[in-house]
Scaffold this motif. Sequence first.
Motif, short mmCIF file in Angstrom:
data_model
loop_
_atom_site.label_atom_id
_atom_site.label_comp_id
_atom_site.label_asym_id
_atom_site.label_seq_id
_atom_site.Cartn_x
_atom_site.Cartn_y
_atom_site.Cartn_z
N UNK A 193 0.83 -1.21 0.00
CA UNK A 193 0.00 0.00 0.00
C UNK A 193 0.86 1.25 0.00
N UNK A 249 1.18 4.14 -2.93
CA UNK A 249 0.92 5.56 -2.70
C UNK A 249 2.10 6.41 -3.13
N UNK A 298 2.19 6.65 -6.74
CA UNK A 298 1.14 7.52 -7.25
C UNK A 298 1.52 8.98 -7.22
N UNK A 299 2.24 9.38 -6.16
CA UNK A 299 2.52 10.80 -6.08
C UNK A 299 3.48 11.27 -7.15
N UNK A 300 4.23 10.35 -7.69
CA UNK A 300 5.15 10.79 -8.73
C UNK A 300 4.39 11.36 -9.92
N UNK A 301 3.18 10.94 -10.05
CA UNK A 301 2.39 11.48 -11.15
C UNK A 301 2.58 10.74 -12.45
N UNK A 303 -2.57 -4.65 -8.01
CA UNK A 303 -3.64 -4.87 -7.05
C UNK A 303 -4.66 -5.88 -7.57
N UNK A 318 -6.04 8.73 4.06
CA UNK A 318 -5.03 7.67 4.16
C UNK A 318 -5.30 6.77 5.34
N UNK A 363 -7.49 1.96 -2.71
CA UNK A 363 -6.40 2.61 -3.42
C UNK A 363 -6.92 3.57 -4.47
N UNK A 405 -7.89 6.97 -3.00
CA UNK A 405 -6.86 7.90 -2.61
C UNK A 405 -5.98 8.29 -3.79
N UNK A 406 -5.74 7.36 -4.69
CA UNK A 406 -4.84 7.70 -5.79
C UNK A 406 -5.48 8.68 -6.74
N UNK A 431 -3.37 11.73 -5.52
CA UNK A 431 -2.08 11.51 -6.15
C UNK A 431 -2.23 11.76 -7.64
#
Lengths: 301, 1041
Positions: free
Chosen positions: A115, A119, A122-125, A137, B797, B846, B849-850, B854
């Motif tokens: 998880x 996440x 994901x933030x890297x875009x 997943x 989160x 997921x 939140x993504x 994100x």
Amino acid sequence: MQFELKHIAYGLLTLFIVLNYGLILQGIMPKIAARVGRRYGIRWYQPYIDIIKNHAKRSKITHGVMYYLGPVFRLSGGIGLLMFMPVIFGSPIFGNFSFAGDLTLVLYFQFFGVLGMALGAGESGHPHSAIGVSRGLSQVTALELPLTLGVISIAMQYGTLRIADIVAAQQGGIMNWTIFTNPFAGAALMLSFLGSMGRAPFDVVLAPQEIPIGPPTEYHSGFLGVLQLNRAIFPVAKLILFMNLLYGGATSWPELFIKTFFIYLWSVFVGVAFPRFRVDQSVRWFLGVPLLFGIIAILLI
Amino acid sequence: MVNPIHIVSIALGVAFALGFLGKREKLALGVVYSALAAMIAISAGWLSHFWGNINEPIQIFTGGFKPPFAINLQMGLAESVFTLLINTVGLLGAIYLAKELLQAGKNMMIVFLVLVLGLNVMVMTRDLFNLFVFMEIQSIAIAGLVILNPDRKSIPAGFKYVIATGLISGLLLLGTVFIYYFGGTLNIDFISQESLLYVKGGSVAIFLVLLSIVLELKPFPANGWALDVYEGAHPGIGALISAASATAGIFVLDKLMVFGNFTFYNAISIIGAITFLASNLLGIKQENTRRLLGYSSVGQIGLIMTIIGLKPYLGENTKFIALAILVSHYLAKAGLFWLAGIVNADKLKDWGAIRGHRIYLFLMGTFIFTLVGFPPFPSFFGKWQLVMQLANNHHFWLLAIILLGSLFEGVYLFRWLGYAIKWDEVEQNYPKIKLNQFIPIAIFAVLTYALGFYFGELSGYKSTFIYIAAAFIAFLYIVDFLLVFIKNTLSIAAMGFYLYTNLSSYQSYYLIFLAIFVIGGIITLLAGYTFKGKRTGFYSLVMMMFAGLIGLLEARTTLEFFFAWELMTAGSYFLIIRGKKSMEHALSYILFSVGGAYLILSGFGIAQIGHAGMGLDILKDVHYYAPIAFTLMAIGFMTKLASIGLHIWLPGAHAEAEADVSPMVSAILLKAGVFGLVMLFLSMGPQKLFGIDVLYVLSWIGALTALMGNMMAAFQEDAKRLLAYSSIGFLGYALFGLSMMSHLGWLAALALVIMHFLFKALLFLAIGGVVMRTKTKYMYQMGGLIKKMPFTFISVLIGIIVIAGVPPLTGFGGKWIMYNAIMEKEWFFQAGIVFFAGVVAFLYCFRLIHTIFLGQLKDEHRKLKEAPFWMLFPQYIILIIVFVLSALPNSLLKPIGDILMPYFPAGALEWHGQLALSAYGYWNGKLIMVIVIGIFASVFAWLYIINRKAQKVGQFNIVYAAERPSRPETTHFAYNFFAPYRKALGFLVSPGITNFWDAVSDGAHAIADKVRSIYNGNGQTYLAHIIAYVVIIYVLINGGF
């Protein structure tokens, strides 16, 4: 058992052994796969070099807090998984923190790293990270079903969820191993194992040699180094879990090395022989024969 | 006491005197009002004479002779009530129609007075021929009034009325003549039914008389003329026909039933039931306001006919039940017809115009809820008694038909209310408030509340809490002009005060639900401070819902429980319909709720057979048909829980609700169903229905619900719908846990219920904040919001980690207990599905939140602010609770375990500090938390050491293989996130159940459409219907000629 400071020292020792073993495995298994493909393969100590190289890189960027924490979650997940399991049966030194939780803890804790990593990716875009996560997943949720049924079958067979007790019940000869006393559960578990190792035919998540995709897409330098450390530890932890559940555990380190080597080899053998599944194919596959084995395992309790 | 004959004399005298007043119309009207007021006074005087005293009815002799040689009138308790009803609606109706009466002139006023006169005498007379005469008078008067405003519809309607009632009166006269021939007298008291029924002709005569009265009451299908009249007449007259004329007709029927024998009673009840069911079914298709009210009137009168027909079985209760329903019908129908006259909208969809004045909307809502049978109105108590008595007599088919008819009525009434509240495409011609039209409606509304209170007292309903709550709700309605800040504080203070004063009297599992309802309520109310302005109407509705919820906990009898249940449903319906696109979802919600409530009601009915009292402990000792009662109640509660098959209302209702309503309905309201199931299971225990263990079936339903909910959630594009489906899934777990009927199963279920409340409130508040800022609900239109809304990100989160059940947070505890529970119970296949569902939950966690936080930040969101403080504050309260519970799982699980000990002594967990031991394994929450934090901190330190000089880069600075990402929209992977998963397993979520319910609804519409085509508008056809009806009923009753 109560928590004492010496447990930390013992844990670090276990970690050190497992880390090195894992890194060596990470070097040997590609070599074996390469030899199957009539190639020479990498050096067995290449993973060490990779990690040192990554740590030495000067350029380091970050996309944000979650991105920074992604590898932390991942490695914590891997180390935690190892720490929550008894590694060497009968050894107080290498029992780790298994007195904190039983088999269910181990089964659910593996998602901690997954998880967090997802996440972070994901933030890297990067859309490819996200696509990789979505595939990963999907596959994980599919393989969990036969895994759960198999685990329940084993737990009911021995009447306990404590890993140490399951290992204890398998002592006294090869024919006591769960893989022989409960073959269907073992089969379900070993087939799920294929999925969780992420080799072919279930490697569309990272799709190696095809496209940079999956969670590690945007990670580099120290981040990638941490991820590679995890890549050494996490599979070994899973191998130890399967060894404890199905193959009678290990009463010494050499026994552990041998058993886990051959379990890993099972996934490599399948991997070199089969092409890659698409995600929907792998989802459907897990809900086919492995699920059937799991159901039979339950029915036979 | 004024001689009742003066009711007649005043009316007649004034009617004649009006002729002398020439052109002074206003004076004439005033005189009419005085006359009606005097008539009311006389009736009221007699009512007070008979009330509470056992006085014999008095006889008024006319013509100097005693009966049977002359006509006599009777004034007793019943007559005084009914004449009072008729005169009241007469006066108020005349006030309402002031403008029309003035315009039409004093001739019309005379006709009006004559109508009221005729109805009064119909009630009071004891002579058959006299009855016929005054029925004719009444008919002619109504015919005259129907064409009060002559237009295209009213004239044919009046004509059809004349010829139909002419035929009916003809039948009455025929019967009367032959009764005189065979019986020798026309006086009701003197006709001995035995002598008449021996003779063939005599029985035919009685049949004709009774059936003509029945025909006056417009039974199905011989009532086409009536519906045309309701549609064509001026609404003020429609009110009179429905309220006054039908009331008198009912009394006459009851009066004449002394002639009938047992067969007649049965026939009347069947005729009534069929009328009720058919009229309400046909009403579903109706789009014209007045015709709809006509169907409803005909239906309600049918119901009252049924009750009269059941007199042999209902005995003493007949009066109470019939009067309760009659009074509700009388008040509500008159009110709604009067409102129809004000709003002047022929099509139901045009009723949005009523929103111009909130007070009218309030009145309309009052009357509609009165008709459907919600508390606190008289019809609620009437229906309750009816159900109880029908169950006592084992009349289960009739009970089912009546409840089904009520449900149909609910369909069209709530749909109409929905149009009024929400429908947007309406011309803005708001009605003005005219005092003469407003006052009668307002009086009737006040009366319906007052009489509801009174009938409640008579039913033995006593709930101090509800009375206080009702007062508080009324208070909030009055101070609605105050700012949100004040009203919110008042509401929170009220809940807090209740908690403070009542906490000590709570014990056992009630404590758990008290915590969820009240503390949870306070936490979610805090978010209300976000809203500025006045938020008109919101707070009284919220408090209504919470009053209902707390009322459930306070209930000690089945009546109190059901009252609270319906109150909660009503409050939540109004809250849900406030959402912008909520019209159809609120309708779906209330219909499923009412359906489920009727199942619960039936279950209570069956449970109390053979019991004297109605305390909730009767559930522990059900004498007859226990498994059926259990199943009915379980399904009713499962409707609230949105179990698979009964779940289609939830996603729309929760997703479209306002930002702080969603947490309330999803996190708190659903738990009412869980409370019901807890109470039911503990009282009745495991049951076997036709040899099948009901709890086993419920376990499968729970498991499948969990899987369906979680899987549907994974495929949603709308963030709030995702959370709504997630609720469905989690309550599936709860149902599964409860059905295990073991210590660990219940521990898991109750712990999960509390956790669900925590994280659902958390997530809905968080997503509510996001939706507020981004102004969109679709996740693919968001993205990258972690930079703009970091606090919300942290909430979400933590929320999803709890859902996923990943250690070290508290969700894992629930999973661990569930594992142990399953191993103990050995329900492995359901377990497999439940755990599969648990893993599928990762998918939507997921995705949530993504796709929102994100990925890539969209250009239009670059200047976004964090969510409002008052949305964040409750979230962080919940976060603190979650962390405390994760570190110290003992604090949640041990108390629940202790609560469960008396019910399930075996199989409890052993606690050593924070270490939990079960028969199979162990778990130490605090230690795990410490270890995980330790490892995490170490690894973080390591990474920081090697990477502390990491450079922050811009949004598009990513590895893109020599291309450049162009726009966030094309770089943010969010739409159809799990496409391959959908491809593989999408067949599991094909909308089979939605299609099923759509088919049910379409089927009902189709049947209604087909059946109502018998009403072809042709008066001659209606006459043929009447004649055919008479013949057929005769044949059916007598089995031949």
